[in-house]
Design an enzyme around this catalytic site. Structure first.
Site, short mmCIF file in Angstrom:
data_model
loop_
_atom_site.label_atom_id
_atom_site.label_comp_id
_atom_site.label_asym_id
_atom_site.label_seq_id
_atom_site.Cartn_x
_atom_site.Cartn_y
_atom_site.Cartn_z
N ASP A 193 0.82 -1.20 0.00
CA ASP A 193 0.00 0.00 0.00
C ASP A 193 0.86 1.26 0.00
OD1 ASP A 193 -2.63 1.40 0.43
OD2 ASP A 193 -1.61 2.01 2.28
N GLU A 244 1.13 0.25 -4.84
CA GLU A 244 0.39 1.49 -5.08
C GLU A 244 1.39 2.62 -4.87
OE1 GLU A 244 -3.45 3.96 -3.33
OE2 GLU A 244 -2.16 2.80 -1.99
N GLY A 251 -14.55 4.25 -2.17
CA GLY A 251 -14.73 4.56 -0.75
C GLY A 251 -14.25 5.92 -0.32
#
Length: 575
Positions: free
Chosen positions: A262, A297, A393
């Site tokens: 992440d 990411e 989200g």
């Protein structure tokens, strides 16, 4: 017949509690500034001895299932490397024998080129929100043609429910989802269906509640911060091993096929090699008996981790693809969409041929450049998606793309994603066209919950507070479970047809080598693209609006969707 086998301990960790045989366990923790360290197993107290780098260690009699705590100069904390807790993140840790699970199947993995990812959040994927309940959905995903699931972070965090990116016990599966053995059973069930299992891991920060290691060790860099809090000091060798071995732990003890790292742009590490490079090399050199795949990411659009010449073979989540598709379909132009809203079809054309859209060129209204040239990278260096947990989200109300655009245009984008050479990812429910929102939710005490509400209000100043969902309201957690819409069968049939074509015709082309790619805009809202591989050619036309001048193709498409003269359409040819 292959009989059930007891797992062997893959490696002895530098941190935490590991069984070493004959009812004895080794306990280890980093406390470089401490004068005394001890461990209590149930009511048995054992002092630890100091070793190099500020590590403390001792062996003591113990049994799986017993609870334990570390005591450091008057501080009592759970084990930062615990495999499980006896309760929440503040409770005693529980001893878990990592060799007790009996694997009943063998698994040799799958090549990266075959990957089709289904990203899911365990807590909302099913009504029960558990590892065991998730297993019941896996045959459906496999039958549709998915080859992999990607779990949003499962490391234990404070509270009952949350996205998982505020984990504080990176070795312990979140107890609301189930036990370590439940997670292993989920992995084994998935793999028995041909599904690889990936896990999202967070090495750029720790959560704000329950990270007790910071009370007894210099974890954070004194002068550096991330968007999520204090920056981890990656120059601390023991802390570096804590995270490095965490990756090996998930891959080895849980038989995972890969990891997604992440937000690595939030990792500030001056070391040579840097943390991400060293982690990739450590995994490659560990000697796994199956392919291990890594994804990152990274908002910087850099290429050094993704270039095959570097030997790391890390794929990158490609936000640029998403932004171009989203702006084209929704017409939105706010915030980070602004540079993509100017000409999204041209951006999509560039992404089809070169991966990244932003490659260091001027991109008004952005004040400065972002990214590096990426045309030299193979298509499989990119993971493309039309939706994911972040892009849904992090919207104020968590709306899905299908609620922001015409379904016919969304189907063309769906086909374009699944029928092009980069690795595709769908977010849970997308395969059946769900319109259910996926909202940001958390479960914290009053003070931290208020801070999160304030942060969301600052992030979306154009909305009145009363119009912003309260992340701490459990209703938003429950409302985020994908619901089956009326047209689910139509969407699933399209998904299955595309993934069957991908598996049988497109993947063999991708495996044959890097293609020569071309893409042009041939009419308003129409893209024509082609990839010439060593083993053959893939061509397609994607129309996002009617083209009254469209003529029937000279050769029959392998897959066609819609009538180009009356609405959005898609056609694909293989030779």
């Amino acid at each position: 017949m292959h009989l059930p086998s007891r797992q062997t301990l893959p490696f002895l960790r530098d941190w935490g509690a590991d069984p070493v045989g004959r009812g004895v366990w080794r306990f280890s923790i980093w406390a470089p500034q401490a004068d005394s360290v001890a461990v209590t197993v149930e009511d048995r107290h054992t002092p630890l001895r100091r070793y190099g780098d500020g590590m403390w260690r001792a062996e003591a009699p113990a049994q799986a299932g017993e609870t334990y705590l570390f005591h450091i100069d008057g501080h009592t904390i759970p084990d930062p490397a615990a495999r499980a807790q006896a309760g929440d993140v503040h409770a005693p840790s529980r001893l878990i024998d990592p060799t007790a699970y009996r694997w009943t199947t063998r698994w040799s993995g799958r090549p990266w080129e075959e990957t089709v990812l289904h990203e899911l959040h365990i807590g909302t994927f099913t009504a029960q929100g558990t590892f065991r309940a998730a297993e019941a959905e896996l045959p459906r995903l496999a039958a549709l043609g998915f080859t992999a699931i990607e779990l949003m972070p499962v490391a234990q965090f404070a509270g009952h429910h949350g996205w998982g990116y505020d984990g504080v016990l990176p070795y312990a599966p979140h107890p609301a989802y189930g036990t370590p053995d439940d997670l292993k059973h989920l992995v084994e069930t998935a793999q028995s269906l041909g599904l690889m299992v990936f896990l999202d891991v967070v090495y750029n920060h720790f959560g704000p509640d329950g990270f007790h290691l910071a009370r007894i060790a210099p974890v954070f860099h004194p002068d550096s911060h991330t968007p999520w809090g204090k920056a981890i000091d990656f120059t601390r060798a023991p802390l570096r091993r804590f995270l490095m071995q965490n990756a090996l732990y998930w891959l080895a003890e849980y038989r995972l096929d890969g990891l997604r790292l992440d937000a690595i742009d939030g990792i500030d590490d001056p070391s040579d090699p840097d943390f991400v490079t060293e982690l990739a090399l450590t995994i490659r050199n560990h000697g796994f008996d199956r392919p291990i795949h890594l994804m990152t990411e990274d908002d910087r659009n850099i290429t050094r981790y993704n270039d095959p010449a570097a030997g790391l073979n890390i794929a990158e989540w490609n936000d640029d693809w998403h932004h171009a598709v989203h702006c084209l379909l929704s017409g939105e132009s706010h915030d980070y969409y602004a540079s993509f809203a100017r000409d999204p079809l041209t951006d999509l054309r560039l992404s089809l041929t070169e991966g990244f859209v932003e490659q260091g060129q001027p991109r008004p209204p952005k004040p400065g450049p972002r990214g590096e040239p990426s045309a030299h990278l193979p298509p499989t260096a990119f993971v493309n998606f039309n939706q994911n947990h972040d892009q849904i989200g992090n919207r104020p109300k968590g709306e899905r793309l299908l609620t922001l655009t015409d379904p016919a245009r969304a189907r063309v984008a769906h086909a374009l994603l699944l029928a092009t050479p980069p690795i595709p990812l769908l977010f849970m429910g997308e395969e059946m066209g769900t319109r259910t929102p996926f909202r940001f939710f958390s479960d914290h005490g009053p003070a931290l919950a208020a801070s999160i509400r304030d942060g969301r209000a600052q992030e979306f100043p154009h909305l009145h507070r009363d119009d912003l969902p309260d992340p701490n309201d459990p209703a938003h957690f429950h409302a985020s479970r994908p619901q089956r819409p009326d047209d689910a069968a139509e969407w699933e049939a399209l998904t299955a047809a595309l993934l069957h074509l991908r598996a049988t015709r497109i993947v063999p082309l991708v495996k044959s080598g890097t293609p020569q790619a071309t893409a042009t805009i041939t009419a308003p809202a129409t893209l024509a693209a082609g990839w010439r591989f060593p083993a053959g050619t893939l061509r397609l036309t994607a129309r996002f609006a009617p083209d009254p001048d469209a003529t029937p193709p000279k050769d029959t498409p392998a897959l066609a969707l819609g009538d180009p003269t009356t609405g959005p359409s898609f056609a694909l040819w293989l030779a």
